[in-house]
Write a protein that holds these residues in place. Sequence first.
Motif, short mmCIF file in Angstrom:
data_model
loop_
_atom_site.label_atom_id
_atom_site.label_comp_id
_atom_site.label_asym_id
_atom_site.label_seq_id
_atom_site.Cartn_x
_atom_site.Cartn_y
_atom_site.Cartn_z
N ILE A 1 -37.98 -76.79 -18.92
CA ILE A 1 -36.68 -77.32 -18.50
C ILE A 1 -36.06 -78.12 -19.65
O ILE A 1 -36.72 -78.98 -20.22
CB ILE A 1 -36.86 -78.25 -17.27
N PRO A 2 -34.81 -77.84 -20.01
CA PRO A 2 -34.15 -78.64 -21.06
C PRO A 2 -34.07 -80.12 -20.64
O PRO A 2 -33.65 -80.44 -19.53
CB PRO A 2 -32.76 -78.02 -21.17
N ILE A 3 -34.49 -80.99 -21.53
CA ILE A 3 -34.52 -82.42 -21.25
C ILE A 3 -33.77 -83.16 -22.34
O ILE A 3 -34.02 -82.95 -23.54
CB ILE A 3 -35.97 -82.94 -21.16
N ALA A 4 -32.84 -84.01 -21.94
CA ALA A 4 -32.15 -84.89 -22.88
C ALA A 4 -32.81 -86.26 -22.83
O ALA A 4 -33.39 -86.66 -21.81
CB ALA A 4 -30.67 -85.00 -22.53
N VAL A 5 -32.74 -86.99 -23.94
CA VAL A 5 -33.38 -88.31 -24.02
C VAL A 5 -32.33 -89.35 -24.40
O VAL A 5 -31.56 -89.15 -25.36
CB VAL A 5 -34.51 -88.32 -25.07
N ARG A 6 -32.28 -90.43 -23.65
CA ARG A 6 -31.40 -91.54 -23.99
C ARG A 6 -32.22 -92.82 -24.03
O ARG A 6 -33.07 -93.06 -23.18
CB ARG A 6 -30.29 -91.70 -22.95
N LEU A 7 -31.94 -93.65 -25.02
CA LEU A 7 -32.51 -94.99 -25.08
C LEU A 7 -31.38 -95.97 -24.84
O LEU A 7 -30.36 -95.96 -25.54
CB LEU A 7 -33.15 -95.25 -26.45
N VAL A 8 -31.55 -96.82 -23.83
CA VAL A 8 -30.50 -97.78 -23.49
C VAL A 8 -31.10 -99.18 -23.44
O VAL A 8 -32.29 -99.36 -23.17
CB VAL A 8 -29.85 -97.45 -22.13
N MET A 9 -30.25 -100.17 -23.71
CA MET A 9 -30.63 -101.55 -23.49
C MET A 9 -30.05 -101.96 -22.14
O MET A 9 -28.85 -101.83 -21.91
CB MET A 9 -30.12 -102.47 -24.59
N ASP A 10 -30.92 -102.42 -21.25
CA ASP A 10 -30.48 -102.77 -19.90
C ASP A 10 -29.60 -104.01 -19.92
O ASP A 10 -29.58 -104.78 -20.87
CB ASP A 10 -31.68 -102.99 -18.99
N ALA A 11 -28.88 -104.20 -18.82
CA ALA A 11 -27.93 -105.31 -18.72
C ALA A 11 -28.62 -106.66 -18.88
O ALA A 11 -29.72 -106.87 -18.40
CB ALA A 11 -27.22 -105.26 -17.37
N HIS A 12 -27.98 -107.55 -19.60
CA HIS A 12 -28.44 -108.93 -19.70
C HIS A 12 -27.23 -109.82 -19.90
O HIS A 12 -26.11 -109.35 -20.07
CB HIS A 12 -29.46 -109.12 -20.83
#
Length: 212
Positions: free
Chosen positions: A94-105
């Motif tokens: 299955i094609p998978i995209a990857v995102r790195l995010v900084m959560d809300a603070h």
Amino acid sequence: MRKNLQNKFITGLCVTASLLSLSLPLSAQLMLAHEGHHDAGGCVIESGDFPVTVSIYEVPKEDLPPMHSFCDHVPDVGKVNITIEISDLDTREIPIAVRLVMDAHEGMDHGEHELLYMPAEQYLSGIIVVSTEFDELGQYSILLETDDGAGNAKTAVRIPVHVGGSGGHGGHGDGFGMLEIIFLIIAAGGGAAFFFLRKKNSDKDLAKESQT
């Protein structure tokens, strides 16, 4: 004279083992450390659509190999290499995209701040490698996204990562890192050489005694 030759042989064996281990490329070092870590089963995420095993390695200065892996906590900012293993064979197609995010603070004007995006692709080997850098202390998330069937991306797996402070025992991988593997190789090689030479000399001494 005999002892000097034994010492030189053992020293040479240890140095050779060290050079061979350190000469491995970073990808091989990560995989060796990851295999040891994966056997311990300490970083498995099962809360998403499919299970994954995560190992986070700090990138040391001067291109030294990583000492050990982390699970959901990294003690300080800096460059990291992250390996995400997909065990399910069907999911690998299955094609998978990857995102790195900084959560809300506090101080952020929106929920998440995207730091890295890797377009969707198949990971037939089952291994996703993410190289990035944490610039700030705080809470991050690695998002594995798949198609929801209507052409929209959905978060299939969310991997939390906290950067900074004390992570406790739970944030540390239980497996061996590359340097630990090197030390084991050296110790095993040196011990084997010492045992072999000692036995050989003992056999010679017994042979001499039987002749007298």
